[in-house]
Scaffold this active site. Structure first.
Site, PDB file in Angstrom:
ATOM      1  N   LYS A   1      -9.137   8.000 -11.369  1.00  0.00           N
ATOM      2  CA  LYS A   1      -8.749   6.626 -10.999  1.00  0.00           C
ATOM      3  C   LYS A   1      -7.330   6.311 -11.483  1.00  0.00           C
ATOM      4  CE  LYS A   1     -12.406   4.808 -13.088  1.00  0.00           C
ATOM      5  NZ  LYS A   1     -13.456   3.814 -13.509  1.00  0.00           N
TER       6      LYS A   1
ATOM      7  N   ASP B   1       0.846  -1.210   0.000  1.00  0.00           N
ATOM      8  CA  ASP B   1       0.000   0.000   0.000  1.00  0.00           C
ATOM      9  C   ASP B   1       0.878   1.256   0.000  1.00  0.00           C
ATOM     10  OD1 ASP B   1      -2.519   1.403   2.228  1.00  0.00           O
ATOM     11  OD2 ASP B   1      -2.397   1.400   0.053  1.00  0.00           O
TER      12      ASP B   1
HETATM   13  C1  LIG Z   1       3.330   8.221   1.908  1.00  0.00           C
HETATM   14  C2  LIG Z   1       2.886   6.793   1.731  1.00  0.00           C
HETATM   15  C3  LIG Z   1       1.575   6.725   0.935  1.00  0.00           C
HETATM   16  C4  LIG Z   1       0.586   5.912   1.721  1.00  0.00           C
HETATM   17  C5  LIG Z   1      -0.739   5.827   0.955  1.00  0.00           C
HETATM   18  C6  LIG Z   1      -1.754   5.115   1.839  1.00  0.00           C
HETATM   19  C7  LIG Z   1      -3.164   5.337   1.296  1.00  0.00           C
HETATM   20  C8  LIG Z   1      -4.175   4.746   2.240  1.00  0.00           C
HETATM   21  O1  LIG Z   1      -3.938   3.790   2.920  1.00  0.00           O
HETATM   22  S1  LIG Z   1      -5.705   5.501   2.290  1.00  0.00           S
HETATM   23  C9  LIG Z   1      -6.539   4.576   3.531  1.00  0.00           C
HETATM   24  C10 LIG Z   1      -7.369   3.447   2.969  1.00  0.00           C
HETATM   25  N1  LIG Z   1      -8.368   3.960   2.055  1.00  0.00           N
HETATM   26  C11 LIG Z   1      -9.485   4.573   2.500  1.00  0.00           C
HETATM   27  O2  LIG Z   1      -9.719   4.724   3.700  1.00  0.00           O
HETATM   28  C12 LIG Z   1     -10.418   5.111   1.442  1.00  0.00           C
HETATM   29  C13 LIG Z   1     -11.887   4.907   1.829  1.00  0.00           C
HETATM   30  N2  LIG Z   1     -12.701   5.191   0.636  1.00  0.00           N
HETATM   31  C14 LIG Z   1     -12.999   6.465   0.316  1.00  0.00           C
HETATM   32  O3  LIG Z   1     -12.693   7.417   1.026  1.00  0.00           O
HETATM   33  C15 LIG Z   1     -13.748   6.663  -0.981  1.00  0.00           C
HETATM   34  O4  LIG Z   1     -14.385   5.475  -1.371  1.00  0.00           O
HETATM   35  C16 LIG Z   1     -12.763   7.100  -2.109  1.00  0.00           C
HETATM   36  C17 LIG Z   1     -12.084   8.435  -1.718  1.00  0.00           C
HETATM   37  C18 LIG Z   1     -11.686   6.039  -2.335  1.00  0.00           C
HETATM   38  C19 LIG Z   1     -13.566   7.277  -3.399  1.00  0.00           C
HETATM   39  O5  LIG Z   1     -14.641   8.120  -3.095  1.00  0.00           O
HETATM   40  P1  LIG Z   1     -15.064   9.290  -4.113  1.00  0.00           P
HETATM   41  O6  LIG Z   1     -14.010  10.299  -4.227  1.00  0.00           O
HETATM   42  O7  LIG Z   1     -16.427   9.717  -3.708  1.00  0.00           O
HETATM   43  O8  LIG Z   1     -15.089   8.564  -5.520  1.00  0.00           O
HETATM   44  P2  LIG Z   1     -16.307   7.722  -6.147  1.00  0.00           P
HETATM   45  O9  LIG Z   1     -17.183   8.686  -6.887  1.00  0.00           O
HETATM   46  O10 LIG Z   1     -16.935   6.816  -5.133  1.00  0.00           O
HETATM   47  O11 LIG Z   1     -15.528   6.789  -7.191  1.00  0.00           O
HETATM   48  C20 LIG Z   1     -14.808   7.406  -8.264  1.00  0.00           C
HETATM   49  C21 LIG Z   1     -14.619   6.325  -9.302  1.00  0.00           C
HETATM   50  O12 LIG Z   1     -13.847   5.246  -8.720  1.00  0.00           O
HETATM   51  C22 LIG Z   1     -14.613   4.040  -8.762  1.00  0.00           C
HETATM   52  N3  LIG Z   1     -14.346   3.309  -7.539  1.00  0.00           N
HETATM   53  C23 LIG Z   1     -14.321   3.808  -6.268  1.00  0.00           C
HETATM   54  N4  LIG Z   1     -14.008   2.847  -5.389  1.00  0.00           N
HETATM   55  C24 LIG Z   1     -13.840   1.693  -6.119  1.00  0.00           C
HETATM   56  C25 LIG Z   1     -13.483   0.345  -5.790  1.00  0.00           C
HETATM   57  N5  LIG Z   1     -13.271  -0.024  -4.518  1.00  0.00           N
HETATM   58  N6  LIG Z   1     -13.392  -0.560  -6.791  1.00  0.00           N
HETATM   59  C26 LIG Z   1     -13.602  -0.189  -8.078  1.00  0.00           C
HETATM   60  N7  LIG Z   1     -13.935   1.081  -8.467  1.00  0.00           N
HETATM   61  C27 LIG Z   1     -14.042   1.996  -7.488  1.00  0.00           C
HETATM   62  C28 LIG Z   1     -16.060   4.474  -8.868  1.00  0.00           C
HETATM   63  O13 LIG Z   1     -16.830   3.448  -9.458  1.00  0.00           O
HETATM   64  C29 LIG Z   1     -15.944   5.688  -9.759  1.00  0.00           C
HETATM   65  O14 LIG Z   1     -15.729   5.229 -11.069  1.00  0.00           O
HETATM   66  P3  LIG Z   1     -16.328   6.085 -12.328  1.00  0.00           P
HETATM   67  O15 LIG Z   1     -15.677   7.455 -12.226  1.00  0.00           O
HETATM   68  O16 LIG Z   1     -15.924   5.296 -13.525  1.00  0.00           O
HETATM   69  O17 LIG Z   1     -17.807   6.153 -12.103  1.00  0.00           O
END
Ligand SMILES: CCCCCCCC(=O)SCCNC(=O)CCNC(=O)[C@H](O)C(C)(C)COP(=O)(O)OP(=O)(O)OC[C@H]1O[C@@H](n2cnc3c(N)ncnc32)[C@H](O)[C@@H]1OP(=O)(O)O
Length: 188
Positions: A156, A110
């Site tokens: 994405k 990650d």
């Molecule tokens: C310095 C070191 C770097 C460390 C990096 C570490 C990063 C992390 O660990 S982050 C922590 C873990 N992740 C999280 O907690 C995220 C939780 N999820 C979220 O906050 C939201 O779902 C988020 C931000 C990912 C997306 O939300 P949002 O901005 O509203 O986007 P959303 O409209 O739902 O989706 C955008 C596009 O992505 C797609 N999508 C979103 N999630 C998924 C998924 N899980 N699978 C497939 N497609 C997805 C949607 O279908 C949409 O596609 P399209 O544009 O073609 O219609």
């Protein structure tokens, strides 16, 4: 670890590779920046965050004394859109006896693919991480985590990754990931 570090630092000499700084804290050093980020991008979550405890926030992988947890260094190649992480999982990251915990492997995957996404698009979050654990990683061994930015579609980012032995003869883990560039207009 040192030998690989020196080999990659040599590759940096012609500018084709860049040694990425490692952070002990989030990318925002000051608490007010962290707070501003959370209120801007994560308004829902911000209601549940204890602002006082936030002052102690550190990056998860930087919480162990030297040599006991996540020892790693990352390098970036802009032409190939690759981040390579040289990683040694210390004795406090044991899963099954003598093996690196799967959660520790997932964490470093990650962090590596996340770094790749952040370099490409700034403020991102992990939406999906699919990991195939093909062989156990020996505890306290040094591995190479290779990540490749495969494509960007709107907000994405699709990034693949594998974890190999240093001699690249053993494939330990393969992963794919999806990162989303945060949109401050959207309530997350
Ligand atoms: C310095 C070191 C770097 C460390 C990096 C570490 C990063 C992390 O660990 S982050 C922590 C873990 N992740 C999280 O907690 C995220 C939780 N999820 C979220 O906050 C939201 O779902 C988020 C931000 C990912 C997306 O939300 P949002 O901005 O509203 O986007 P959303 O409209 O739902 O989706 C955008 C596009 O992505 C797609 N999508 C979103 N999630 C998924 C998924 N899980 N699978 C497939 N497609 C997805 C949607 O279908 C949409 O596609 P399209 O544009 O073609 O219609």
């Amino acid at each position: 670890m040192r030998l690989l570090f020196d080999q990659f630092m040599k590759k940096c000499e012609d500018g084709s590779w860049i040694h990425l700084p490692s952070y002990n804290y989030t990318l925002f050093q000051r608490s007010q920046d962290i707070s501003a980020f959370i209120h801007a991008y994560l308004p829902t979550a911000s209601k549940l965050i204890n602002e006082e405890k936030l002052l102690q926030a550190k990056i998860f992988t930087r919480n162990f004394e030297d040599g006991l947890g996540f020892e790693y260094v990352m390098f970036y190649n802009d032409v190939e859109k690759r981040v390579v992480c040289v990683f040694e999982g210390g004795p406090y990251l044991q899963g099954m006896p003598g093996c690196l915990h799967g959660g520790a492997i997932a964490t470093m995957i990650d962090a590596t693919v996340g770094t790749s996404a952040m370099i490409a698009e700034g403020i991102v979050m992990t939406a999906n991480l699919n990991i195939n654990f093909k062989r156990p990683v020996p505890l306290c061994s040094v591995v190479l985590i290779n990540s490749q930015l495969d494509k960007i579609e709107g907000r994405k980012l699709f990034i693949s990754c594998n974890v190999q032995s240093v001699d690249e003869k053993t494939l330990y883990t393969e992963a794919t990931s999806l990162f989303i560039k945060l949109d401050p207009e959207k309530q997350v």
